[in-house]
Design a protein around this motif. Structure first.
Motif: not given
Length: 450
Positions: A84-87, A254-267
């Motif tokens: 997950g995204s830490p930030v 894969e759960h995301t891609e380049e340019g996407a905004w990730l919220s805290l904890g998003a996979p």
């Protein structure tokens, strides 16, 4: 007289009626029995003239110990994690690719770090300033500063001597009446000022020779340490903006891609370590005792024909399925990696045989041999000694399933022929014609009785 004669006639008629009724009843029963006999004879004749039922058979085999304890299982990685995204930040570079191997520490995604980099530069500049202050304090006074201090002390002494001489001269003039008394007070003030200036310069020289106080130097050291901690925190924040693989493995999703905004904890990506795989098999409660931790298990896979893998029982889940009455047994086995490709893949169907226990008693027959419509499970055994061959029903108890075959217990013998096709409408004692005999593994072979 006439009355007596009339009574006698009535008795005769009643007797005659009773006799007729008895004769009629006996005749009707006889006719019914004759009709039933004719029907039975007709049915027996029809059954005798019915052609033998065409059936396919297979041979009864003795259950082997390993086969009697074979169970179906599914494969999963021992270690799998969703990173997950830490930030909360935007993805500027996405490096994860599903199905590709990765090494521990390899970057899978990078997040935007512009503001952090600016803050880090500011913190590094402040650290450099504090280190310079500390270095100056630790170095102490330079020789030039001490020489300057000594010169100032000498000048202050000379000034003090001059002011003392002027004070003495002013006193003499005041005593002769050549100068007012105010001049003496002024000269005394100037002499005292010169004396204080000399003491001040001497104290400054002593400080220059002694150098900075230890407390001031220690305070400067602490200031440097505080700023270094700030830089470490910012550096760690920068590192957290790079999502890395925590262990060697394969990206499975894969759960995301380049340019996407990730919220805290998003996979971000799912990573699995496949060097060791875990096979989970639901084992019936009456056989779970065969799978204690450490028990050796032989594992085969439908997708890998002809290959066998050895594993060990790692654990048995003490909480069973209350409906199926089964308990999950976990077996771990090494997974060969060939050309960056794992041999055993997650989700494969496996067959597990536990070793080390006594061989089970029973027989193996194809599943199609079971007749399940009645109150008991049956198989039809062909009695080839009769001409024509007939079948007889044998009640069996099903122990477990082994692929397309079942382990059964009952009054059977190895080598007997059981009906696997055409047994739906058979009746005990019915004549049959065996048109094909199959191997017990489901593969056909030419019948010897065609």
């Amino acid at each position: 007289m006439s009355g007596a004669s009339s009574g006698m006639r009535n008795d005769r008629w009643r007797g005659l009626g009773s006799g007729v009724r008895r004769a009629w009843g006996e005749s009707h029963m006889t006719q019914s029995l004759l009709i039933l006999f004719v029907l039975l004879c007709s049915w027996a004749s029809t059954f005798a003239q019915r052609p033998p039922a065409r059936v396919v058979t297979a041979r009864v085999e003795r259950a082997r110990g390993a086969e009697s304890r074979r169970f179906i299982g599914s494969v999963r990685p021992v270690r799998s994690v969703v990173l997950g995204s830490p930030v909360a930040e935007m993805v500027v570079e996405y490096l994860a690719e599903a199905g590709r191997p990765v090494k521990a520490g390899q970057p899978l995604a990078r997040l935007r770090t512009t503001r952090l980099e600016i803050r880090l530069q500011e913190a590094q500049g402040e650290l450099a300033r504090r280190k310079a202050v500390l270095a100056e304090l630790e170095a102490g006074s330079r020789p030039e500063e001490i020489a300057e201090g000594k010169a100032l002390v000498a000048a202050a002494k000379a000034e003090e001597a001059y002011r003392e001489w002027l004070l003495e001269q002013t006193r003499l003039r005041v005593a002769r009446g050549a100068a007012p008394e105010e001049d003496q007070h002024l000269a005394a003030f100037n002499a005292a000022s010169a004396h204080a200036a000399r003491l001040q310069n001497e104290a400054r020289l002593a400080l220059l020779v002694e150098g900075p106080r230890k407390e001031v130097i220690e305070q400067a050291r602490r200031e440097v340490q505080i700023q270094e901690s700030v830089i470490r925190g910012l550096t760690d924040d920068l590192e957290r903006h790079v999502i890395r693989a925590p262990f060697d493995g394969y990206v499975t999703q894969e759960h995301t891609e380049e340019g996407a905004w990730l919220s805290l904890g998003a996979p971000v990506a799912t990573l699995a370590a496949v060097g060791v795989m875990e096979v989970v098999a639901p084992v019936p409660e009456d056989q779970v005792h065969l799978a204690s931790p450490g028990t050796t298990a032989t594992v085969t896979f439908e997708a890998l024909p002809g290959r066998t893998f050895d594993g060990k029982v790692f654990a048995v889940n003490p909480a069973g399925d209350p409906l199926a009455r089964t308990f999950d047994v976990m077996i771990r086995l090494d997974n060969p990696i060939l050309d960056d490709r794992p041999t055993i893949l997650a989700g494969m169907t496996s067959r597990i045989a536990f070793r080390g226990a006594e061989d089970a008693e029973g027989f193996v027959v194809p599943k199609d041999a079971l007749v399940l419509g009645g109150p008991a499970k049956l198989v039809y055994v062909v009695d080839a000694a009769k001409k024509p061959a007939i079948v007889r029903a044998v009640s069996v108890e099903v122990s477990s399933a082994v692929g397309s075959r079942v382990l059964v217990r009952g009054a059977l013998r190895v080598g007997q022929a059981v009906v696997v096709e055409g047994n739906e409408r058979l009746r005990p004692g019915q004549a049959v014609q065996v048109i094909e005999t199959r191997k017990n593994d489901g593969a056909p072979k030419p019948s010897e009785g065609r």
